[in-house]
Write an enzyme that holds these catalytic residues in place. Structure first.
Site, short mmCIF file in Angstrom:
data_model
loop_
_atom_site.label_atom_id
_atom_site.label_comp_id
_atom_site.label_asym_id
_atom_site.label_seq_id
_atom_site.Cartn_x
_atom_site.Cartn_y
_atom_site.Cartn_z
N ASP A 70 11.03 12.64 67.33
CA ASP A 70 12.06 11.96 66.51
C ASP A 70 11.86 10.38 66.61
O ASP A 70 11.54 9.57 67.49
CB ASP A 70 13.49 12.14 67.22
CG ASP A 70 14.62 11.94 66.32
OD1 ASP A 70 14.44 11.39 65.16
OD2 ASP A 70 15.68 12.45 66.76
N ASP A 124 12.10 11.92 59.49
CA ASP A 124 11.68 11.23 60.44
C ASP A 124 11.73 12.19 61.88
O ASP A 124 11.93 11.58 62.97
CB ASP A 124 12.77 9.95 60.71
CG ASP A 124 14.39 10.50 60.99
OD1 ASP A 124 14.33 11.71 60.99
OD2 ASP A 124 14.97 9.61 61.57
N GLU A 125 11.75 13.51 61.67
CA GLU A 125 11.85 14.30 62.92
C GLU A 125 11.02 15.51 62.67
O GLU A 125 11.05 15.93 61.58
CB GLU A 125 13.10 14.38 63.17
CG GLU A 125 14.00 15.23 62.52
CD GLU A 125 15.32 15.52 62.94
OE1 GLU A 125 15.45 16.17 64.18
OE2 GLU A 125 16.22 15.43 62.17
#
Length: 422
Positions: free
Chosen positions: A18, A113-114
């Site tokens: 993350d 974003d992860e």
DNA sequence: TCTGGGGTCCTAGGACCC
DNA sequence: TCTGGGGTCCTAGGACCC
């Protein structure tokens, strides 16, 4: 969607990677003067809208994502407000993906974003989990100049929850067998899928911590919360109890819907302006459908009034479409039928779903006509690629002058100087 | 506090069919 | 003709995630 956990008997090793304050960090790359300051990404302090991301400095003042920008400005008057730059985030996200694929062939971006990595059986290549994670963490910083946090566990759920506990810029490995002990003291809200409403319901039952949840009888949860309650019982023990969580890491899932919506800077009841907006949204949806080569059978209008009351109205077509004009025609009909004309409107949305990847064979003439319009729209799409979104539009500068759909102009395409069939 | 935009999944009711 | 039950499709709304 295979139940991956049942495929092999020994526990999986899942990483959840993350990125830390992703949007803020990317903005800092293009403007280093932002570093260490209270930064809010998502728009200006007096705008309609919410916070997309806040720097850790801004979070100290109670600012968090999804908070209205105006509220954020009150909490943290000295914050710097920055507009978002989706292209930059996509670019960085691709760099992140590249780094990850060097560590495992089974990588799945869960959002911009992860990501999840299945690291099961990579010990010979990368060493034990913590060593591999450390290497990945370092490589990420070198290649992208961005910090991330990594959670490691025997399920997606444990990996996800532990990465959150590892933030910022940390690693956390939950050794197999220790799952329940790890989860037990955490707030129920930490379980993915437990939001505000579920949290309140659980609090009313005196359930505050995951441990309280784990002590409850499974059947009681099922009785109270249905299918969801049953999954929740499993989650409280750290299992990927069904649904998406249980799927193999890296399995590609086709999109199920495509939508675009727009909130006006000021609420409006200007019919021409509203329909022009619906046309623009229809075009955006149509374009995405053509890019993915999807044909949608169900089209849905979303309408939010000044007072925030929101309705959706759907229509399912006998023949699926990916053409702007056909989408707009349905959406406009839904709009005219359902808009209470006194009501000022805050938001409009166009949503397409029930995809089929090809259209059933129509008669030859109709097929040829649809193909013509499809070709014309492809030309328009390429023009937009080269000259920007506003270069070719049915809806541009349309106040009071937009063309109605005619027999000669079935897709409602504009006339001279614009894309035309042939 | 005055609430974005892009998604996924679930529920519940009604229509319709056998 | 006083009333079943299951399956599927469609619609509307809502919780939740980033």
């Amino acid at each position: 969607m295979a139940a991956a956990s049942t495929i092999s008997a020994f526990p999986r090793t899942i990483f959840h990677v993350d990125m830390d304050a992703f949007f803020v960090s990317v903005e800092e790359l293009s403007d280093p003067s932002l570093k260490g300051k209270a930064v809010v990404v998502g728009g200006q302090r007096n705008e309609r809208g919410v916070v997309s991301a806040a720097s850790y400095e801004a979070r100290k003042f109670g600012v968090h994502s999804a908070m209205p920008l105006r509220t954020a400005a009150k909490h943290c008057p000295h914050a710097i407000f920055v507009d978002g730059h989706p292209e930059r985030y996509r670019e960085c996200s691709e760099k992140v993906y590249k780094v990850l694929t060097a560590f495992s062939p089974q990588v799945e971006m869960a959002s911009i974003d992860e990501a999840y990595l299945d690291m099961t059986g990579t010990a010979r290549l990368h060493g034990p989990p913590l060593k591999a994670a450390h290497k990945l963490h370092q490589r990420m910083k070198e290649e992208t100049l961005l910090n991330c946090s990594i959670g490691i566990g025997s399920s997606r759920l444990i990996a996800k929850v532990s990465s959150a506990q590892a933030k910022p810029n940390g690693l956390l490995w939950i050794v197999p067998g220790e799952e329940a002990k790890f989860l037990s003291p955490l707030d129920v809200r930490e379980i993915p899928g437990v939001g505000k409403v579920m949290e309140k319901h659980l609090h009313e039952l005196g359930i505050k911590k995951v441990g309280d949840l784990a002590r409850l009888e499974e059947c009681e949860l099922e009785e109270r919360f249905g299918k969801w309650g049953l999954a929740l019982a499993g989650k409280a023990r750290g299992e990927d109890a069904g649904g998406w969580f249980d799927s193999e890491v890296g399995a590609h899932e086709a999109a199920k819907s495509i939508s675009h919506e727009h909130t006006f800077n000021e609420d409006t009841a200007d019919a021409t302006y509203l329909e022009a907006t619906l046309m623009r949204l229809s075009e955006m949806v149509g374009r995405r459908l053509r890019e993915a080569n999807f044909h949608a059978r169900t089209l849905q209008l979303k309408l939010r009034y000044k007072d925030f009351t929101t309705i959706t109205r759907a229509h399912t077509l006998p023949v699926p479409t990916q053409l702007d004009g056909e989408i707009f025609e349905q959406i406009r009909a839904l709009f005219r039928k359902n808009w209470q004309r006194e009501g000022k409107i805050r938001l409009l949305g166009v949503h397409a779903s029930s995809f089929e990847d090809s259209v059933p064979q129509l008669n030859l003439l109709e097929t040829a006509q649809r193909q013509k319009w499809k070709n014309a729209l492809n030309v328009a799409d390429r023009l937009r690629d080269r000259f920007g979104e506003s270069s070719v539009t049915l809806a541009s500068g349309m106040r009071g002058q937009f063309r109605e759909r005619t027999h000669e102009n079935p897709a409602g395409l504009p006339g001279k100087g614009r894309a035309k069939p042939e």
